[in-house]
Design a protein around this motif. Structure first.
Motif, PDB file in Angstrom:
ATOM      1  N   LYS A  51      60.217  40.511  62.763  1.00 25.39           N
ATOM      2  CA  LYS A  51      60.443  41.057  64.283  1.00 25.39           C
ATOM      3  C   LYS A  51      61.908  41.940  64.292  1.00 25.39           C
ATOM      4  CE  LYS A  51      59.088  38.753  67.953  1.00 25.39           C
ATOM      5  NZ  LYS A  51      58.813  37.362  68.744  1.00 25.39           N
TER       6      LYS A  51
ATOM      7  N   CYS B  27      53.799  30.560  65.560  1.00 21.93           N
ATOM      8  CA  CYS B  27      53.215  31.984  65.854  1.00 21.93           C
ATOM      9  C   CYS B  27      53.298  32.186  67.511  1.00 21.93           C
ATOM     10  CB  CYS B  27      51.844  32.246  65.572  1.00 21.93           C
ATOM     11  SG  CYS B  27      51.921  32.653  63.650  1.00 21.93           S
TER      12      CYS B  27
ATOM     13  N   LEU C 153      49.690  38.110  59.185  1.00 20.96           N
ATOM     14  CA  LEU C 153      50.022  36.895  58.386  1.00 20.96           C
ATOM     15  C   LEU C 153      48.580  36.224  58.397  1.00 20.96           C
ATOM     16  CD1 LEU C 153      52.480  35.855  61.229  1.00 20.96           C
ATOM     17  CD2 LEU C 153      53.097  36.673  58.927  1.00 20.96           C
TER      18      LEU C 153
ATOM     19  N   ILE D 102      53.737  42.802  63.844  1.00 21.48           N
ATOM     20  CA  ILE D 102      52.644  41.673  63.433  1.00 21.48           C
ATOM     21  C   ILE D 102      51.494  41.739  64.346  1.00 21.48           C
ATOM     22  CG2 ILE D 102      52.597  39.175  63.064  1.00 21.48           C
ATOM     23  CD1 ILE D 102      55.730  39.093  62.895  1.00 21.48           C
TER      24      ILE D 102
ATOM     25  N   VAL E  33      53.199  35.943  68.235  1.00 23.44           N
ATOM     26  CA  VAL E  33      52.727  36.881  67.406  1.00 23.44           C
ATOM     27  C   VAL E  33      51.240  36.160  66.890  1.00 23.44           C
ATOM     28  CG1 VAL E  33      54.832  37.816  66.700  1.00 23.44           C
ATOM     29  CG2 VAL E  33      53.881  35.593  65.386  1.00 23.44           C
TER      30      VAL E  33
ATOM     31  N   HIS F  47      56.746  32.740  68.803  1.00 21.93           N
ATOM     32  CA  HIS F  47      57.163  34.068  68.553  1.00 21.93           C
ATOM     33  C   HIS F  47      56.421  35.132  69.227  1.00 21.93           C
ATOM     34  CE1 HIS F  47      60.408  33.455  65.870  1.00 21.93           C
ATOM     35  NE2 HIS F  47      59.880  32.474  65.315  1.00 21.93           N
TER      36      HIS F  47
ATOM     37  N   ILE G  97      59.119  35.161  60.289  1.00 21.89           N
ATOM     38  CA  ILE G  97      58.789  35.787  61.437  1.00 21.89           C
ATOM     39  C   ILE G  97      59.633  36.542  62.442  1.00 21.89           C
ATOM     40  CG2 ILE G  97      57.386  35.697  63.637  1.00 21.89           C
ATOM     41  CD1 ILE G  97      55.437  33.460  62.697  1.00 21.89           C
TER      42      ILE G  97
END
Ligand SMILES: [Zn+2]
Length: 351
Positions: A70, A115, A98, A76, A120, A118, A66
């Motif tokens: 990025k 996730c 994902l 994403i 996302v 991050h 990830i």
């Protein structure tokens, strides 16, 4: 499961391509708008006997992927956003979804936290029978049985066979034999095969599988987080192509309806179990469209092209193989190089 020479060839191919930078040239023609990365489990390695290691990446590697995406400027997105962009057909989009299949508990315990950190989204395609405890991923049931036993008794077409499973090579050989039996069984016979293994070996494989999979509270927590899109993945995880048409339609429709009822939201996306040509034919793609799914994904290897706007019921994916946990693999996948090679230089992979 891939044989060793094949896995080595795969690795050499991916790494060789990366080092020669051929992929940079391929990128112009085959990278397209991005890709859907497929995962199953996000867990720490569990020792030398890991016949399903291809389905498992470590939390650290998932985190690294990830961060790498990025840093590389990839956006994403959820499957809903991805379909929206595909419909718009903007070839400059740089998208990655994902996607997780089956509904493993570590998606909730590990992948979700990563996730979240991050910021996302992710998509999890849930097999409702796995969550209800009425169906089981035989590949992990068999693995667990062999992990804990020195020998396993198996009913091979009416003959009782004792498979030695004391050493690692013996366990691997027994896994290959048993997984071949399950892979070749008709969907209706799989539960019976599992029953027979449980009875003959006096073991409760179902309780192990239940701990491996999410419960409904977990699925609901993820869906309510606003960060996780839940997709359908049938009720019992059959190779749909081997079923009668009405049964295949019921598997798709019932899983979607159960998820929608429990989660209180429409379920717009579906992933076909196994996703290969043997498991998914034209009829299944038509069924997904007929049932009103916005998108359906296979496991055919491919990046996304603007033309996929006309093939939303047969989107290819890029399966991340846990045996090759290297960012080079991800780069080669998203460059489109592996798409070109896996599909005889066909750019738009669909049915
Ligand atoms: Zn699956």
């Amino acid at each position: 499961m891939m044989t060793d020479w094949k896995t080595y060839a795969y690795k050499a191919l991916l790494y060789g391509l990366h080092s020669t930078r051929i992929y940079k040239a391929a990128k112009r023609a085959y990278a397209g708008m991005g890709g859907i990365l497929t995962f199953h489990r996000v867990v720490e390695p569990r020792g030398a006997f890991s016949p399903n290691a291809a389905l498992e990446v470590t939390p650290a590697f998932y985190d690294t992927i990830i961060a790498h995406l990025k840093a590389g400027g990839w956006r994403i997105v959820t499957m809903t956003d991805l379909c929206h962009c595909l419909r718009r057909g903007s070839p400059t989009d740089h998208l990655v979804a994902l996607s997780f299949d089956d509904g493993y508990r570590d998606n909730f315990e590990n992948a979700f936290a990563i996730c979240k950190r991050h910021d996302v989204p992710m998509t999890i395609n849930v097999t409702t029978g796995f969550i209800n405890g009425t169906s089981f991923p035989w590949w992990y049931a068999v693995e667990e049985l062999l992990r804990h036993r020195d020998k396993v008794i198996f009913n091979r077409s009416g003959n009782m066979v004792t498979l030695p499973a004391k050493t690692l090579p013996q366990k691997m050989a027994a896994y290959r034999l048993l997984s071949a039996a399950f892979s070749h069984a008709l969907p209706r016979d799989i539960a019976q095969l599992l029953d027979s293994l449980e009875v003959l070996n006096s073991v409760d494989l179902r309780s192990y599988c239940r701990n491996l999979l999410m419960n409904w509270d977990m699925v609901k927590t993820l869906a309510d987080s606003g960060r996780v899109e839940i997709g359908a993945h049938t009720v019992t995880h059959p190779a749909l192509r081997l079923l009668e048409a009405n049964h295949a339609e019921a598997e798709l429709g019932a899983s979607r309806d159960a998820l929608a009822a429990i989660l209180g939201r429409p379920i717009e996306h579906v992933a076909f179990p196994y996703g290969s040509r043997q498991a998914v034919g034209r009829r299944e793609l038509e069924l997904a469209a007929k049932l009103g799914f916005t998108s359906a994904v296979t496991t055919r290897h491919g990046t996304l092209q603007p033309e996929h706007r006309s093939h939303l019921a047969a989107l290819p994916r890029l399966t991340v193989n846990g045996r090759y946990q290297s960012l080079k693999t991800i780069d080669v996948f998203l460059s489109g190089t592996s798409t070109a090679l896996a599909n005889r230089f066909n750019r738009v992979v669909s049915q």
